[in-house]
Motif scaffolding. Structure first.
Motif, PDB file in Angstrom:
ATOM      1  N   VAL A  71       0.846  -1.200   0.000  1.00  0.00           N
ATOM      2  CA  VAL A  71       0.000   0.000   0.000  1.00  0.00           C
ATOM      3  C   VAL A  71       0.881   1.250   0.000  1.00  0.00           C
ATOM      4  N   GLU A  72       1.961   1.233   0.753  1.00  0.00           N
ATOM      5  CA  GLU A  72       2.875   2.385   0.783  1.00  0.00           C
ATOM      6  C   GLU A  72       3.515   2.612  -0.581  1.00  0.00           C
ATOM      7  N   ILE A  73       3.892   1.552  -1.267  1.00  0.00           N
ATOM      8  CA  ILE A  73       4.441   1.674  -2.626  1.00  0.00           C
ATOM      9  C   ILE A  73       3.365   2.246  -3.555  1.00  0.00           C
ATOM     10  N   TYR A  74       2.143   1.767  -3.381  1.00  0.00           N
ATOM     11  CA  TYR A  74       1.022   2.252  -4.196  1.00  0.00           C
ATOM     12  C   TYR A  74       0.866   3.774  -4.092  1.00  0.00           C
ATOM     13  N   TRP A  75       0.874   4.303  -2.879  1.00  0.00           N
ATOM     14  CA  TRP A  75       0.684   5.752  -2.711  1.00  0.00           C
ATOM     15  C   TRP A  75       1.739   6.547  -3.473  1.00  0.00           C
ATOM     16  N   GLN A  76       2.931   6.003  -3.594  1.00  0.00           N
ATOM     17  CA  GLN A  76       4.023   6.703  -4.274  1.00  0.00           C
ATOM     18  C   GLN A  76       3.853   6.703  -5.794  1.00  0.00           C
ATOM     19  N   ALA A 108      -5.692  -2.377   6.888  1.00  0.00           N
ATOM     20  CA  ALA A 108      -4.366  -1.847   6.540  1.00  0.00           C
ATOM     21  C   ALA A 108      -4.485  -0.682   5.563  1.00  0.00           C
ATOM     22  N   ALA A 109      -5.346  -0.826   4.566  1.00  0.00           N
ATOM     23  CA  ALA A 109      -5.521   0.238   3.571  1.00  0.00           C
ATOM     24  C   ALA A 109      -6.146   1.481   4.206  1.00  0.00           C
ATOM     25  N   GLU A 110      -7.165   1.296   5.035  1.00  0.00           N
ATOM     26  CA  GLU A 110      -7.809   2.439   5.686  1.00  0.00           C
ATOM     27  C   GLU A 110      -6.860   3.151   6.649  1.00  0.00           C
ATOM     28  N   ALA A 111      -6.072   2.390   7.398  1.00  0.00           N
ATOM     29  CA  ALA A 111      -5.104   2.997   8.325  1.00  0.00           C
ATOM     30  C   ALA A 111      -4.062   3.797   7.550  1.00  0.00           C
ATOM     31  N   SER A 112      -3.590   3.251   6.454  1.00  0.00           N
ATOM     32  CA  SER A 112      -2.592   3.935   5.638  1.00  0.00           C
ATOM     33  C   SER A 112      -3.174   5.199   5.006  1.00  0.00           C
ATOM     34  N   LYS A 113      -4.404   5.101   4.517  1.00  0.00           N
ATOM     35  CA  LYS A 113      -5.065   6.266   3.922  1.00  0.00           C
ATOM     36  C   LYS A 113      -5.245   7.365   4.974  1.00  0.00           C
TER      37      LYS A 113
END
Length: 173
Positions: A71-76, A108-113
């Protein structure tokens, strides 16, 4: 035991390489998901009438790389503030979506968002949606591993995406 992650973030040509090169990734497949047409083609999805978005399906070893890391790679790779496309790719078939497979991925996705929104990195709201995964249809062979098969065209797409991103950050788009 492997798991899968599905991310949509604009043209799938530019979404494969950043994931494909990580340890623990077994495969990254380009395809279409999130729509109502069964077994769509590239031309179908490009028409913006199928409801599908271009996406990548990542098969990974969670002991080597976590879903949260993906997910962190995705945001980038995306502009999470643009709901109707990514960079120069415009329209609903390029919308940013994290398609979750289960409740763990959703959390995990919601926490990262939430952390991204709270970081202050973006002045606009984070509009990337988090949705239940849907049937995933593999794209035609010519779209698989595009960055390896068409390195010049991939570099051109990558540069155009970076230029657009820079202009967008400067308020020029």
């Amino acid at each position: 035991m492997t798991e899968t992650a599905i991310f949509a973030g604009g043209c799938f040509w530019c979404m494969v390489s950043p994931f494909d090169q990580q340890p623990g990734i077994e495969s990254v497949i380009s395809g279409y998901t999130g729509g109502h047409t069964i077994d769509p083609t590239y031309e179908d999805v490009k028409s913006q009438l199928t409801g599908h978005t271009e996406a990548v399906k990542i098969t990974f070893d969670p002991e080597m790389i976590s879903y949260a890391d993906l997910v962190e790679i995705y945001w980038q790779q995306t502009d999470p503030t643009d709901a109707m496309g990514q960079f120069m790719d415009r329209g609903s078939s390029y919308r940013p979506v994290i398609f979750v497979q289960n409740e763990e991925q959703r959390k995990a996705a919601e926490a990262s968002k939430y952390l991204l929104q709270s970081s202050g990195k973006y002045s606009k709201p984070i509009v990337t949606t988090i949705e239940e995964s849907c049937p995933f249809y593999e794209a035609e062979e010519e779209h698989q591993e595009f960055y390896r098969k068409n390195p010049e065209r991939y570099q051109q797409e990558k540069v155009e995406r970076e230029v657009y991103s820079t202009k967008q950050k400067m308020g020029q788009v």
